[in-house]
Design a protein around this motif. Structure first.
Motif, mmCIF file in Angstrom:
data_model
loop_
_atom_site.group_PDB
_atom_site.id
_atom_site.type_symbol
_atom_site.label_atom_id
_atom_site.label_comp_id
_atom_site.label_asym_id
_atom_site.label_seq_id
_atom_site.Cartn_x
_atom_site.Cartn_y
_atom_site.Cartn_z
ATOM 1 N N MET A 240 0.442 -0.922 0.281
ATOM 2 C CA MET A 240 0.164 -0.163 0.127
ATOM 3 C C MET A 240 1.102 1.104 -0.025
ATOM 4 S SD MET A 240 -2.565 -1.090 2.715
ATOM 5 C CE MET A 240 -0.889 -2.142 3.868
ATOM 6 N N GLU B 202 -3.100 5.306 2.152
ATOM 7 C CA GLU B 202 -3.601 3.828 1.904
ATOM 8 C C GLU B 202 -3.133 2.929 3.300
ATOM 9 O OE1 GLU B 202 -6.709 0.805 0.745
ATOM 10 O OE2 GLU B 202 -6.232 3.631 0.659
ATOM 11 N N LYS B 203 -1.720 3.311 4.128
ATOM 12 C CA LYS B 203 -0.821 2.356 4.762
ATOM 13 C C LYS B 203 -1.952 3.075 6.255
ATOM 14 C CE LYS B 203 3.285 1.163 3.216
ATOM 15 N NZ LYS B 203 4.728 2.003 3.610
ATOM 16 N N ARG B 204 -2.464 4.267 6.090
ATOM 17 C CA ARG B 204 -3.403 4.894 7.511
ATOM 18 C C ARG B 204 -4.374 4.722 7.511
ATOM 19 N NH1 ARG B 204 -0.653 11.397 6.715
ATOM 20 N NH2 ARG B 204 1.728 10.446 6.967
ATOM 21 N N ARG B 205 -4.675 4.199 6.784
ATOM 22 C CA ARG B 205 -6.639 4.033 6.402
ATOM 23 C C ARG B 205 -6.456 2.552 6.924
ATOM 24 N NH1 ARG B 205 -6.761 7.457 1.296
ATOM 25 N NH2 ARG B 205 -6.176 6.273 0.824
ATOM 26 N N ALA B 206 -6.008 1.868 6.240
ATOM 27 C CA ALA B 206 -5.642 0.146 6.698
ATOM 28 C C ALA B 206 -5.346 0.037 7.753
ATOM 29 C CB ALA B 206 -4.967 -0.250 5.770
ATOM 30 N N TYR C 239 -14.368 2.917 5.977
ATOM 31 C CA TYR C 239 -12.553 3.461 6.069
ATOM 32 C C TYR C 239 -12.007 3.419 4.590
ATOM 33 C CZ TYR C 239 -13.153 1.253 10.667
ATOM 34 O OH TYR C 239 -13.340 1.419 12.213
ATOM 35 N N LEU D 221 -10.806 2.064 1.906
ATOM 36 C CA LEU D 221 -9.422 1.252 1.364
ATOM 37 C C LEU D 221 -10.231 0.907 -0.774
ATOM 38 C CD1 LEU D 221 -10.002 -1.158 4.107
ATOM 39 C CD2 LEU D 221 -8.201 0.293 3.953
ATOM 40 N N ASP D 222 -8.912 0.887 -0.779
ATOM 41 C CA ASP D 222 -8.837 1.103 -2.086
ATOM 42 C C ASP D 222 -9.240 -0.437 -2.245
ATOM 43 O OD1 ASP D 222 -6.325 -0.527 -2.564
ATOM 44 O OD2 ASP D 222 -5.539 1.548 -2.588
ATOM 45 N N ASN E 104 -7.033 -2.918 -4.127
ATOM 46 C CA ASN E 104 -5.854 -3.185 -4.055
ATOM 47 C C ASN E 104 -6.653 -3.717 -2.424
ATOM 48 O OD1 ASN E 104 -4.115 -4.002 -5.414
ATOM 49 N ND2 ASN E 104 -3.017 -2.895 -3.415
ATOM 50 N N THR E 105 -6.172 -3.176 -1.342
ATOM 51 C CA THR E 105 -6.234 -3.404 -0.225
ATOM 52 C C THR E 105 -7.241 -4.374 -0.037
ATOM 53 O OG1 THR E 105 -5.347 -1.601 -0.008
ATOM 54 C CG2 THR E 105 -6.022 -2.714 2.145
#
Length: 445
Positions: A131, A135-139, A174, A176-177, A179-180
């Motif tokens: 990510m 995106e890391k923060r959202r994950a 959240y 998230l895209d 890919n995640t």
């Protein structure tokens, strides 16, 4: 053999052996029969000569592969989730004393043509190359929500009813895209396809929690454990349990014909001219072919290699999940690798499997994305088997038939089937509220 039993179990695959053990512990009189002269049925492990006989039609494997007896090649390879239902069942029945386990090194996911370690916690999510920064923060926020979620504590729900909102709706909150979502759903929650997105989110959150708790349990690189000498030890462990509680075992019994009374209810099993009477029969699909239907086919490749799977941090044991979307498939592909570190091959040798639900008639082409991750390969075998599920009504005929093993490389779906069969047979649930630390004390994790 002319006795009456509460239950006759046909076939010594893992599902049948677990049920035989559980029913014997309950005090039922159990007779367990198999047409083969070995334990395990489809679930058996083969040495190198047996592997050559099955796939090459001779008993002369090349000498450079090492001694035949050092190989234990599982025909249905699956890792065990450290906090999962199978471990709870092993502890509940005390079968742990017959087996030694060791942690599995790695859990990976295939994404955009590369293999990545599956992040199991919010801390790992922040480090993952899967990510970008935002995106890391959202994950991470999503991981924290999942880790803190307690079904019985509404203060952890953040106002969300996970029995009513779908996984897709929860994930969208959240931001998230795709890919995640792909690696979370398939490599952490271990869903086999994308249907879960439109189903209640509670199941997905529970699955993610199980994954994370299993990783943390042994502080290893994966949530999985695996028996030394392979899975062939598992059915035998439950068979010993059954025998301790008075179960009777008979191997090498040809035919095993199930007999029915005038009302269509099972009344016994005949083999070699003798009939054992019974109230109920438990079996795999091969013993009652007219009461099952074909629901699919598993395609798999078995590879012997002289190296670990590339890009898995030199892992001696590893699972790689290839989500369906990454391959343009309808269901996931699984790669499983074990080696001499689990005593299933001679030193320096690795055994890898690529398995998937067959979606075409060309198995070699279909499994190619998984096989490409393994190169170079010393020896390669292709295999497939049909999957069946029961179509009978057990309340009418007292026949309890297991479903065939699926393509997954972990055990959760297998044991779920066993426990639902146990409830159908006995009318009660198995108590799996066990002390999980009981397994790790005496064992080689």
């Amino acid at each position: 053999m002319d006795e009456e039993y509460d239950v006759i179990v046909l076939g010594t695959g893992l599902k049948e052996c677990i049920l035989s053990g559980l029913l014997s512990v309950d005090g039922l009189k159990v007779l367990h029969m198999d047409r083969n002269d070995y334990y395990g049925g489809e679930f058996t492990s083969l040495n190198l000569i047996q592997l050559w006989q099955k796939f090459r039609g001779n008993d002369k494997p090349p000498a450079h592969l090492g001694p035949s007896r050092d190989y234990n090649v599982d025909m249905v390879p699956k890792f065990i989730m450290a906090n999962g239902i199978l471990v709870r069942t092993l502890i509940h029945t005390d079968v742990t004393k017959y087996l030694s386990f060791k942690a599995v090194d790695g859990s990976y996911v295939f994404n955009k043509g590369k293999i990545h370690k599956v992040p199991a916690t919010d801390v790992e999510a922040l480090k993952s190359p899967l990510m970008g920064l935002f995106e890391k923060r959202r994950a991470r926020s999503f991981y924290i929500y999942v880790q803190n979620y307690d079904e019985n504590d509404p203060s952890t729900h953040q106002g969300l009813d996970l029995t009513r909102i779908t996984s897709r709706e929860l994930i969208s909150k959240y931001g998230l895209d795709d890919n995640t979502v792909d690696f979370l759903g398939h490599a952490v929650a271990l869903h086999r396809d994308d249907r879960y997105l439109n189903e209640p989110a509670l199941d997905t959150v529970k699955r993610m929690k199980l994954y994370t708790e299993s990783v943390l349990r042994f502080q290893g690189g994966s949530p999985y454990i695996y028996p030394l000498y392979g899975l062939g030890e598992l059915p035998q462990g439950f068979a010993r349990l059954s025998a301790v509680y008075g179960g009777t075992y008979m191997l090498n019994k040809p035919e095993c014909k199930v007999e029915f009374d005038m009302d269509g209810k099972v009344c016994g099993v005949t083999s070699e001219g003798e009939t054992a009477k019974c109230k109920k029969v438990v079996c795999d699909p091969s013993y009652l072919p007219n009461k099952v239907r074909k629901v699919g086919k598993v395609a798999r490749a078995i590879a012997i290699m002289s190296h670990p799977i590339p890009n898995t941090n030199e892992s001696h044991s590893v699972q790689v999940i290839l989500p369906q979307k990454q391959l343009g498939r309808k269901s996931d592909m699984y790669v499983f690798c074990c080696s001499y570190s689990h005593n299933v091959a001679p030193k320096g040798k690795y055994i890898a499997f690529v398995s998937a639900e067959a979606e075409t008639d060309n198995l070699e082409m279909e499994l190619k994305p998984g096989i490409d991750l393994l190169e170079p390969i010393d020896e390669l075998f292709f295999d497939s088997y049909d999957r069946f599920e029961p179509v009978n009504e057990p309340s009418l005929d007292n026949c309890f038939i297991s479903t065939s093993y699926d393509a997954t490389t972990h055990f959760e779906s297998t044991v779920t089937d066993v426990l639902s069969m146990y409830t159908m047979i006995t009318g009660k649930m198995v108590d799996l509220s066990v002390d999980l630390s009981a397994a790790s004390a005496e064992e080689d994790y």
